[in-house]
Design a protein around this motif. Structure first.
Motif: not given
Length: 529
Positions: A122-124, A148-154, A299-308
């Motif tokens: 999931v892209l945040k 609490g929370f310590d990270r957000v990725e991707p 797959d486009c979102i997957t590409h964005v996640i991996r690339k950016y």
């Protein structure tokens, strides 16, 4: 004379779900939607802190005192978008959930949020979200959900998206300068996103309708901006679709969506979704916005996640308040406090520089600094000459020089500028109100301005210029707009008069937005009384 097309009232094309209980249907819908979403936009609101916590409370290690280190988050906005073909369970493909953290138990929300923040699928999306995450983590920790929370990725910041959209080379190093979310929305979406309520008290209940719409819009338009980024990734050839979504199929869908949007009568609703299409038929990223319901292949979102895709990681140092620069100046602040209070509470003494008794021409003129720049447009809407600083980050001396040379009163909310009043003879006034409508009324009453209905919409809201004396016909307006501005075809047969700014050549006409604005300022200025 007419309403500017570049300052429309924000549309509200989103469906809002208020989540006020962990046992509510809205909370169940939120959990289902999060499980099916591939892109989620996040934002948070809290009560602005007016003073620093005392040293005694910060030394207390108890959970209750740890919550005082940062302002508690009272509202969390979550806008979701599922992959094409997957609904979120609600009536909208991009619902916005407003989670009331004063009503929803933290322990019920902590696990779903933690899973969302750490899910690699999931892209945040957010805008300078690290500060929000620090405050969220502190808020949940204070309610027993430690650590609490310590990270957000991707994660992908809208500032990063903005720079990529304005760059010919999406891989180049991004500039350090950042713009406000309102500026980004205005440039990319043509949306005027008001920030009047940003500093309102978000701990008060019930929330007003304006607060709810403001909070929802902040999250929703992050998804709209991301949709533009997907289009650029696709049209620039940065992404080669899989057989499930091959390039020709996606291109056909894109062309169909463009044509449907082009033929729809959206201008009658006052929503400038499409301004122009390039002559060669190609999509112009900055002039066309697809509805968020049109989702690209997963797959486009997957590409964005991996690339950016980026990552937000909170260190221990992030979870501790940084020493304020003001702490070393506390003694100096104490010494001048009484003087500043005197200046802050003093009324306008006058006379203003435009007063005929001091050699003025009798025409009120103001200079609004960056802290009240939105007030300048409101003043222009009621026919008052209101300029803004000649440079983006002016020094106090530059502001004072401009006010003096142009015989204007400098309007500001910066109390530090008041100490320079003696240099230009009472030409600085501190605005006390927070909201633009209230600020407008304050200026009108303080300077005893005479506003008539004939003055409304009589100046260019874009540059503060005047209109030509004679209106243009539709033929003259079309000729004047070539290569500069697009006139919607639906206006051609409506026998409208067009007005042109003599300074910036912006065209105006008396459309729906004009009439709505006139009624608004008639009410604000109480012209019917």
């Amino acid at each position: 004379m007419a309403m500017a097309r570049d300052a429309p009232s924000p549309p509200h094309p989103f469906e809002i779900h208020m989540v006020a209980s962990a046992a509510s249907p809205e909370f169940a819908l939120l959990r289902r939607t999060l499980r099916r979403s591939r892109a989620v936009a996040l934002d948070a609101e809290w009560k602005p802190r007016r003073s620093r916590p005392s040293s005694s409370s910060s030394a207390d290690p108890s959970p209750s005192s740890s919550s005082s280190l940062f302002p508690p988050v009272t509202l969390l906005q979550i806008a979701c978008r599922a992959v094409a073909g997957e609904g979120g369970g609600g009536g909208s493909s991009s619902p916005v959930f407003i989670v009331d953290l004063l009503a929803v138990a933290a322990e019920a929300l902590w696990e779903p949020l933690r899973e969302l923040f750490e899910s690699p699928e999931v892209l945040k999306l957010g805008f300078r979200f690290k500060q929000d995450l620090v405050y969220l983590s502190s808020t949940f920790s204070s309610h027993g959900c430690d650590p609490g929370f310590d990270r957000v990725e991707p994660f992908l910041d809208v500032t990063t998206i903005y720079h990529h959209l304005n760059s010919q080379n999406m891989g180049r190093k991004l500039p350090k300068e950042t713009k406000s979310l309102a500026t980004v929305c205005a440039e990319l979406l043509g949306i005027s996103l008001s920030k009047e309520l940003q500093c309102s008290d978000w701990s008060c209940r019930p929330l007003s309708e304006e607060q709810i719409l403001y909070a929802a819009a902040d999250a929703y338009y992050l998804l709209e901006i991301f949709s533009l980024f997907e289009q650029k990734v696709f049209t620039d050839g940065k992404y080669l679709a899989s057989p499930r979504g091959n390039a020709s199929t996606l291109a056909a869908k894109l062309d169909k969506t463009i044509e449907e949007s082009k033929l729809s009568n959206i201008f009658e609703n006052g929503i400038d979704t499409i301004d122009s299409f390039e002559s060669d038929g190609n999509l112009s990223i900055h002039s066309m916005t697809l509805p968020t319901s049109y989702a690209f292949d997963g797959d486009c979102i997957t590409h964005v996640i991996r690339k950016y895709g980026e990552m937000i990681v909170l260190k221990d140092s992030d979870k501790k308040p940084r020493p304020s620069r003001r702490r070393g100046k506390e003694q100096l602040h104490t010494n001048i406090k009484s003087k500043e209070q005197l200046l802050d509470n003093s009324d306008w003494q006058g006379p203003p520089p435009w007063d005929p008794f001091v050699g003025g021409d009798g025409c009120p003129k103001f200079l609004c600094d960056v802290m009240v720049e939105g007030l300048a447009k409101h003043l222009r809407c009621v026919g008052i000459d209101a300029a803004i600083p000649s440079s983006k980050k002016p020094e106090p001396r530059q502001l004072l020089n401009q006010a003096y040379k142009e015989k204007r009163v400098l309007l500001t909310r910066d109390v530090k500028l008041l100490k320079y009043q003696y240099l230009i003879g009472n030409q600085v006034y501190k605005i006390k109100s927070l909201l633009k409508n209230d600020q407008l009324v304050e200026v009108i009453e303080t300077f005893q301005l005479k506003i008539s209905e004939d003055q409304l919409m009589s100046r260019c809201t874009k540059c503060n210029g005047n209109f030509i004396q004679k209106p243009l016909t539709i033929e003259e307006a079309i000729e004047a707009s070539k290569g500069f501005q697009v006139i919607p075809p639906c206006l051609f047969n409506r026998n409208l008069e067009f007005w042109k700014c003599t300074d910036c050549s912006q065209l105006y006409w008396e459309g729906t937005q004009y009439h709505n604005a006139v009624q608004k300022f008639i009410s604000v200025c109480k012209l019917n009384d």
